[in-house]
Design an enzyme around this catalytic site. Structure first.
Site, short mmCIF file in Angstrom:
data_model
loop_
_atom_site.label_atom_id
_atom_site.label_comp_id
_atom_site.label_asym_id
_atom_site.label_seq_id
_atom_site.Cartn_x
_atom_site.Cartn_y
_atom_site.Cartn_z
N THR A 16 -8.35 6.61 -2.08
CA THR A 16 -10.12 6.49 -1.88
C THR A 16 -10.67 7.66 -1.78
O THR A 16 -11.74 7.43 -2.03
CB THR A 16 -10.08 5.19 -0.76
N LYS A 70 -7.86 14.04 4.67
CA LYS A 70 -7.29 13.37 4.66
C LYS A 70 -6.05 13.38 5.61
O LYS A 70 -6.16 13.88 6.50
CB LYS A 70 -6.58 12.70 3.28
N ARG A 71 -5.08 12.12 5.79
CA ARG A 71 -4.55 12.10 6.60
C ARG A 71 -3.37 12.88 6.21
O ARG A 71 -2.87 13.37 5.33
CB ARG A 71 -3.15 10.69 7.46
N HIS A 95 0.84 -1.65 -0.24
CA HIS A 95 -0.16 -0.11 0.27
C HIS A 95 0.74 1.47 0.03
O HIS A 95 0.24 2.56 0.50
CB HIS A 95 -1.00 0.38 1.49
N LYS A 151 1.01 14.64 0.87
CA LYS A 151 -0.44 14.88 0.66
C LYS A 151 -0.44 16.67 0.20
O LYS A 151 -2.09 17.10 -0.50
CB LYS A 151 -1.64 14.18 1.40
N LYS A 166 -14.48 8.68 -3.17
CA LYS A 166 -16.36 8.76 -2.72
C LYS A 166 -16.42 10.31 -3.00
O LYS A 166 -17.96 10.28 -2.44
CB LYS A 166 -15.40 9.19 -0.67
C1 26V Z 1 1.98 1.82 7.85
C2 26V Z 1 2.02 1.65 9.75
C3 26V Z 1 3.84 1.52 10.12
C4 26V Z 1 3.87 0.86 11.23
C5 26V Z 1 2.65 1.90 12.50
C6 26V Z 1 1.88 1.42 11.47
C7 26V Z 1 1.41 1.91 10.45
C8 26V Z 1 0.15 2.43 9.94
C9 26V Z 1 0.13 2.13 8.76
C10 26V Z 1 1.77 1.82 8.06
C11 26V Z 1 0.83 1.75 6.21
C12 26V Z 1 -0.23 2.53 5.74
C13 26V Z 1 -0.76 2.19 4.16
C14 26V Z 1 -1.46 3.05 3.83
O1 26V Z 1 -2.01 3.49 4.65
N1 26V Z 1 -1.50 3.35 2.51
C15 26V Z 1 -2.74 3.69 1.69
O2 26V Z 1 -2.99 2.44 1.01
C16 26V Z 1 -4.56 3.60 0.85
C17 26V Z 1 -5.79 1.75 0.60
O3 26V Z 1 -4.21 1.28 -0.43
C18 26V Z 1 -3.97 4.24 -0.68
O4 26V Z 1 -5.28 4.35 -0.95
C19 26V Z 1 -3.51 5.16 0.05
O5 26V Z 1 -3.03 5.60 -1.05
C20 26V Z 1 -2.25 4.40 0.28
O6 26V Z 1 -1.21 5.38 1.61
#
Ligand code: 26V
Length: 823
Positions: A663, A555-556, A364, A561, A667
């Site tokens: 995503t 968004k975050r 992701h 971003k 929406k």
């Molecule tokens: C990484 C970590 C690292 C350790 C701490 C907790 C944590 C939590 C999440 C992540 C990865 C986040 C990756 C993510 O959210 N990617 C997003 O995924 C969406 C669904 O596929 C996508 O639409 C977004 O573009 C993408 O940023």
């Protein structure tokens, strides 16, 4: 009174109301003196949940009886939001229940609003998991979601003096009526200890993992109803508990307090969701969480396998598949090996063949800071047996690679699951790739970049493993439920087939030419904007203007971003107003919302900047209705349900090549917003679907970003662009921080840095020009409405029903299962 039969409820309104009343007064012990809507919400949810249970059991038993192939979606995050409205929609009882509540003198909206969000996720990745399981149930696919039952979800965000302040989200404080605890499916999870090996009677090396400190994983199940089809799938979330309520030995020795405290250590594992969507490197608790999820879920699946087939695993891979939501659960690769080898007595080659045919991995993100690496020393200490297995997997894999490229030691170093260096690290993405039969990205560009960049060596080795699955969102929550007026118009126009086949929205296209239809569409959009204003009014002392462009970025908060680019545009508009350059002005209301990771310094600065700029602009009488900037605090799923129907313009402005998919963009499109965006993630596919003339494109391409980063000179760009120079000077002179000197220096420095990876200055001019095209387009309201309709009409591809169908036909290969039932 007469008896009203509500066929959708499968019963008379009176009987449903009787259930409700019984729960309210007998189970919850409340009466008419209770003023909190919470208990009415609970009683109603219980009455509705009763209507799910029979279907749920039926679904569960049908899967068991038919012995069908099944998939398991392993995810550290399920960002579910609220359940009540969605359950009513999918059961087809929304109107009946509303009627029943109305007859009782209860305000449905108030009940719905009293449900807390299940915020068990950070953002896109977690919400995608929630949309996926909705679509799986709707498509009648036998898929179970496995995750963690965090006691505390995503923090709640307060804004104090313009700054983000985090508050813990104890979402379970008042209980959770939608879940059922199932202690009978508890599993034991090992941590620590040591390993011992011996050679068995057949000459195979056997290893025991001993002297471990164990905890228990207890499942809590939530029903996931499909859309009006009798299927109710399961989301199973694990809670960590201590092995024995009281450690008897210590208790007998008099250490009562110590033994009770040990319970705490165990329960800490699922206490809190890590609120980072990038790096949280090296935290032992996080690794414990990941292992708990992987081990409990695999034991669960293998447990029922063994119950039916004993230790014969020859058909296991044909009947089971695990989709790994990013690398977070990827330790499942090693855990499946451990269970097959150490617990069920398989030999390496058989176990490995099964594992590699069973696991599939979704990536992701390309951001290097989000790629998980665990130090070997921590891994060894916490999970010694798993570490051994990973070394063994790597040894076999390295042998494969050197057989293919003899003597290519650099390639071996590059591809090794173990990264060498001052300290060794486990590269979790490589473990996931090596241990699975499918690797996918989440949008076409993202998947291409994975193949050509990050995972290049692996793609060269196994081209057939790699594939793309462009993300989607569920049209039930993100159109039908959140925008009932628009949904009704669509259904009245093209029928209700779109709810389960979103490509049918195409049929709206000709109606873009229909004046009456456009008028109604416009009225609905304006109504949604007014509702959004009403919902936000009490929080903000702002004079909103419903005729302004509602320009939204939620968004975050992350540098890539580029919320910062958005603010620079707002400052530019403000500057134009101040210097009187307002001929042909289009009023605009800019809404920005999102959470920053608590330790992410720059993201927090950006939030502070948005709030400071907002204060200056909104209180300046020269600005008036022309421009507003509002920061929407505590952005979350339930907030988006109110925001997306009221958006005119969707900001999707990440630096090209950095947003895997997005995503939120989908929406907004579904709800008739137009996109201003870069050629990044799924924006590219959105533009392809809707056509360039209905999309506001700007910015460098991914290749241009790559190229320019080698000789990036933001200061030259700033000096050559009078508008940008003025914006930078306003920031430099402290116009937005008069009593807080220097607080935005780091933001300025980042824009001016030749190493700015996000290239904010580089895209400024192109962004401003695109915004000018937006303004001109908005002036022609009728044409704008046409484009709005065409965006909705072209959004069919972005249903998770399509995404999941693709996962299923190309990766999982499950057969839909019909749940016949009498309800
Ligand atoms: C990484 C970590 C690292 C350790 C701490 C907790 C944590 C939590 C999440 C992540 C990865 C986040 C990756 C993510 O959210 N990617 C997003 O995924 C969406 C669904 O596929 C996508 O639409 C977004 O573009 C993408 O940023």
């Amino acid at each position: 009174s007469t008896i009203t039969i509500l066929p959708e409820l499968g019963m008379a309104e009176q009987d449903f109301v009787a259930d409700f009343k019984r729960y309210y007064s007998h189970r919850l012990g409340r009466d008419e003196n209770c003023t909190s809507p919470h208990y009415a919400y609970e009683a109603l949810s219980m009455a509705i949940s009763d209507r799910l249970i029979e279907r749920w059991k039926k679904t569960y038993n049908t899967y068991k009886e038919t012995d069908c192939k099944r998939a398991y979606y392993l995810s550290m995050e399920f960002l579910m939001g609220r359940t009540l409205s969605n359950a009513m929609l999918n059961l087809g009882i929304t109107e009946a229940v509303e009627q029943a509540m109305y007859d009782l003198g209860l305000e449905m909206e108030e009940l719905v609003e009293s449900e807390p969000d299940a915020g068990l996720g950070n953002g896109g990745l977690g919400r995608l998991a929630a949309c996926f399981i909705d679509s799986c149930a709707t498509l009648r696919l036998p898929v179970t979601g496995y995750g963690l039952r965090y006691e505390y979800g995503m923090f709640s965000q307060d804004i104090i003096n313009g700054e983000q302040v985090e508050k813990p989200d104890h979402w379970l404080r008042n209980g959770n009526v939608w879940e059922i605890e199932r202690p009978e499916y508890t599993h034991r999870i090992k941590f620590g200890g040591r390993t011992e090996s011996h050679i068995d009677e057949f000459g195979n090396k056997r290893t025991s993992w001993m002297d471990t400190q164990d905890i228990l994983a207890v499942p809590y199940d939530t029903p996931i109803p499909g859309y009006r089809n009798g299927t109710v799938n399961t989301l199973r979330l694990w809670k960590a508990t201590a092995t024995e309520e009281f450690n008897l030995q210590e208790f007998n020795a008099g250490d009562y307090a110590e033994s009770v405290a040990a319970k705490n250590t165990a329960e800490n594992i699922t206490m809190v969701l890590y609120p980072n969507d990038a790096n949280e490197n090296g935290k032992a608790l996080r690794l414990r969480q990941q292992y708990l999820l992987a081990s409990a879920s695999l034991q669960d699946v293998i447990g029922s396998w063994v119950g039916r087939h004993g230790n014969n695993f020859s058909e296991f891979a044909a009947k089971n598949t695990f989709q790994l939501n990013d690398t977070h659960p990827s330790i499942a690769v090693a855990e499946l090996m451990r269970l097959l080898l150490d617990v069920h007595g398989l030999v390496w080659d058989d176990a490995w063949a099964i594992t590699r045919k069973t696991m599939a991995y979704t990536n992701h993100t390309l951001l290097p800071e989000a790629l998980e690496r665990w130090s070997v020393s921590l891994f060894k200490q916490l999970l010694p047996r798993l570490m051994e297995i990973i070394f063994d997997i790597n040894a076999h894999f390295m042998a494969e690679v050197s057989a293919h490229w003899p003597g290519d030691t650099d390639r071996l170093r590059r591809m090794s699951i173990i990264e060498e260096g001052d300290e060794q690290h486990v590269r979790m993405a490589y473990l996931a790739i090596v241990g699975s039969y499918s690797v996918n990205g989440v949008a076409a560009l993202h998947s291409k970049l994975l193949q050509q960049g990050l995972f290049r060596d692996f793609y060269e080795f196994w081209p057939d493993k790699f594939n793309n699955k462009t993300n989607g969102v569920t049209p039930r929550r993100w159109l039908a439920a959140c925008n009932p007026e628009l949904a009704e118009l669509i259904t009245a126009t093209i029928g209700n087939g779109w709810l389960t086949d979103l490509s049918q929205l195409k049929k709206l296209e000709p109606f873009a030419e229909d004046k009456k239809f456009r008028k109604r569409w416009h009225e609905i959009k304006q109504g949604a904007k007014q509702k959004l204003i009403d919902y936000k009014k009490h929080e903000h002392d702002v004079d909103f203007n419903v005729d302004a462009i509602f320009d939204v970025q939620v968004k975050r908060v992350h540098e890539y971003k580029r919320q910062l680019l958005n603010v620079l545009h707002v400052i530019h508009l403000y500057d134009r107003i101040k210097r009187g350059d307002t001929a042909n002005w289009t009023d605009r209301c800019v809404l920005i919302g999102g959470k920053a990771a608590p330790g992410y310094y720059m993201a927090k600065k950006i939030i502070k900047l948005i709030n400071n700029v907002s204060n200056v602009i909104n209180s300046d009488p020269d600005v008036g209705r022309k421009l507003k900037l509002v920061f929407l605090p505590n952005y979350r799923v339930s907030a988006m349900e109110k925001i997306c129907p009221g958006a005119d313009l969707s900001e999707q402005i990440s630096t090209a090549g950095k947003e895997a998919s997005g995503t939120g963009n989908m929406k907004f499109m579904m709800n008739g917003a137009l996109t201003i965006g870069t050629l990044d993630g799924a924006n590219i596919e959105i533009r392809e679907e809707v056509g360039d003339e209905n999309f506001f494109l700007f910015g460098l391409t991914e290749e241009q970003v790559e190229e320019m980063s080698r000789h990036y000179d933001p200061n030259a760009i700033i000096n050559q662009d009078e508008d940008l120079l003025r914006v930078i000077k306003l920031l430099e002179c402290g116009h937005f921080n008069q009593f807080e000197p220097g607080i935005f220096d780091d933001i300025l420095a980042s824009i001016k840095s030749p190493h700015d990876p996000w290239m904010t200055a580089a895209d400024f001019r192109s962004f401003i020009d695109a915004q000018k095209r937006v303004e001109a387009a908005y002036k022609d309201q009728d044409h704008w409405t046409k484009m709005s309709i065409l965006n909705c009409a072209a959004s069919g591809k972005f249903s998770t029903d399509r995404t999941i169908t693709d996962y299923n036909t190309e990766i999982w290969k499950l057969k839909p299962v019909n749940i016949d039932n009498k309800f």
